[in-house]
Scaffold this motif. Structure first.
Motif, PDB file in Angstrom:
ATOM      1  N   LEU A 289      30.481  59.877  70.586  1.00  0.00           N
ATOM      2  CA  LEU A 289      31.717  59.302  71.117  1.00  0.00           C
ATOM      3  C   LEU A 289      31.441  58.000  71.865  1.00  0.00           C
ATOM      4  N   LEU A 290      30.496  58.034  72.780  1.00  0.00           N
ATOM      5  CA  LEU A 290      30.193  56.861  73.591  1.00  0.00           C
ATOM      6  C   LEU A 290      29.622  55.723  72.750  1.00  0.00           C
ATOM      7  N   ALA A 291      28.928  56.063  71.662  1.00  0.00           N
ATOM      8  CA  ALA A 291      28.339  55.040  70.795  1.00  0.00           C
ATOM      9  C   ALA A 291      29.363  54.428  69.837  1.00  0.00           C
ATOM     10  N   GLY A 292      30.587  54.901  69.904  1.00  0.00           N
ATOM     11  CA  GLY A 292      31.644  54.344  69.068  1.00  0.00           C
ATOM     12  C   GLY A 292      31.554  54.716  67.605  1.00  0.00           C
ATOM     13  N   LYS A 293      31.040  55.910  67.318  1.00  0.00           N
ATOM     14  CA  LYS A 293      30.837  56.312  65.935  1.00  0.00           C
ATOM     15  C   LYS A 293      32.066  56.954  65.288  1.00  0.00           C
ATOM     16  N   LEU A 294      33.152  57.046  66.049  1.00  0.00           N
ATOM     17  CA  LEU A 294      34.427  57.494  65.492  1.00  0.00           C
ATOM     18  C   LEU A 294      35.544  56.916  66.336  1.00  0.00           C
ATOM     19  N   ASP A 295      36.735  56.841  65.750  1.00  0.00           N
ATOM     20  CA  ASP A 295      37.887  56.333  66.482  1.00  0.00           C
ATOM     21  C   ASP A 295      38.327  57.351  67.526  1.00  0.00           C
TER      22      ASP A 295
END
Length: 322
Positions: A289-295
């Motif tokens: 989540l924090l790494a921006g791997k999904l919306d």
């Protein structure tokens, strides 16, 4: 022909009722991520520090009296070991746990403290499944796998039923997406049964992301030879089971993988923002989540699955010593 019992949503609800009778709910924290409220289920705050207590309790309470007298055998790097040992002590059942020789000391000590017997093995050269099966056969005990078992899957899914009741009470949106740490897939499969309207996204450490690759391929892909070292000891499963894979593939689940650096960043974030200790394997969903791997969308549930971090290693993570 032998009919193999399958995990069901009714079984998950039954497990949730049994768990609710003996354990308090784990907190459901809400924090904004990129302007969107996100729910975090803190299974790291269970009495044993991990969600595994749920499946263990559901499985062991399903044993009849003769089976309880003969005892149980489990295999685990630590969290399932503690869950089985905790439930066994509560029910007066003898327990033997097959644990890797390199299991974190904090998990090994906690398992021994419950009165369970430990048998060690080398995770890279020996099969824990074969060792446990041999012990169970020799002792006439019940084998309690860490994920390849319908009762275990249903028990882990009780976390989803519990989270649903919490969002209703808090008047929060229904869950549309679930980010969940994945080793063998017991928790992921249980949540898929518990939350049939939510998209399930499994998260694993890089190099150990066999569930992600299996879901992409449509068949089970084991971890390759010489997988990279990882701090996520709880997620070092060499091959997922048909039972968990089938549940997840039928639900159209997808998978992600995270780096060791992303896991450490997630551990620091959980300590700073949620004030909770999360072990590496328990932090992978948060890391994605924090790494921006999904919306990030409304209705997102993130599972913090365990908090049994090695004290020295955790201190180094908090100090930023990557």
């Amino acid at each position: 022909m032998t009919i193999v019992r399958q995990p069901t949503r009714a079984g998950v609800r039954d497990a949730a009722s049994k768990v609710a009778e003996i354990l308090p709910q784990t907190p459901l924290f809400v924090q904004e991520i990129r302007g969107v409220p996100v729910c975090f289920k803190a299974e790291c705050l269970q009495p044993i520090g991990a969600f595994k207590i749920r499946g263990a309790w559901h499985r062991l309470t399903a044993l009849d009296d003769p089976a309880r007298e003969r005892g149980v055998v489990a295999f685990s790097s630590g969290n399932h070991a503690q869950g089985v040992a905790w439930a066994a002590r509560k029910l007066g059942i003898p327990a033997v746990i097959v644990m890797p020789a390199d299991a974190p000391k904090v998990k090994r000590d906690a398992t021994l403290a419950t009165g369970a017997e430990i048998v060690s093995y080398d995770r890279m050269t020996e099969s824990r499944e074969k060792i446990a099966a041999h012990l169970a056969h020799a002792r006439g005990a019940t084998l309690v796998p860490s994920f390849d078992d319908p009762w275990i899957i249903e028990g882990q899914g009780s976390a989803g039923i519990e989270a649903m009741t919490q969002i209703v009470e808090a008047r929060l949106p229904d869950f549309t997406n679930v980010l969940v740490p994945c080793g063998g897939g017991g928790l992921s499969a249980g949540l898929a049964l518990a939350l049939p309207d939510a998209e399930i996204v499994t998260v694993e450490p890089e190099g150990w992301d066999d569930m992600r690759r299996s879901l992409d391929a449509g068949w089970i892909e084991p971890v390759g030879e010489n997988p990279p070292p990882t701090a996520c000891d709880a997620l070092q499963t060499m091959r997922v089971s048909p039972l968990t894979f089938d549940v997840l593939s039928r639900r159209g689940a997808t998978g992600l993988a995270v780096s060791e650096a992303e896991v450490r960043a997630a551990q620091r974030w959980a300590a700073a923002k949620l004030r909770v200790v999360v072990e590496p394997g328990g932090a992978v969903a948060l890391a994605a989540l924090l790494a921006g791997k999904l919306d990030v969308k409304p209705g997102l549930l993130v599972i913090l699955s365990g908090g049994n971090a090695d004290p020295d290693a955790y201190a180094q993570v908090l100090a930023g010593k990557d």
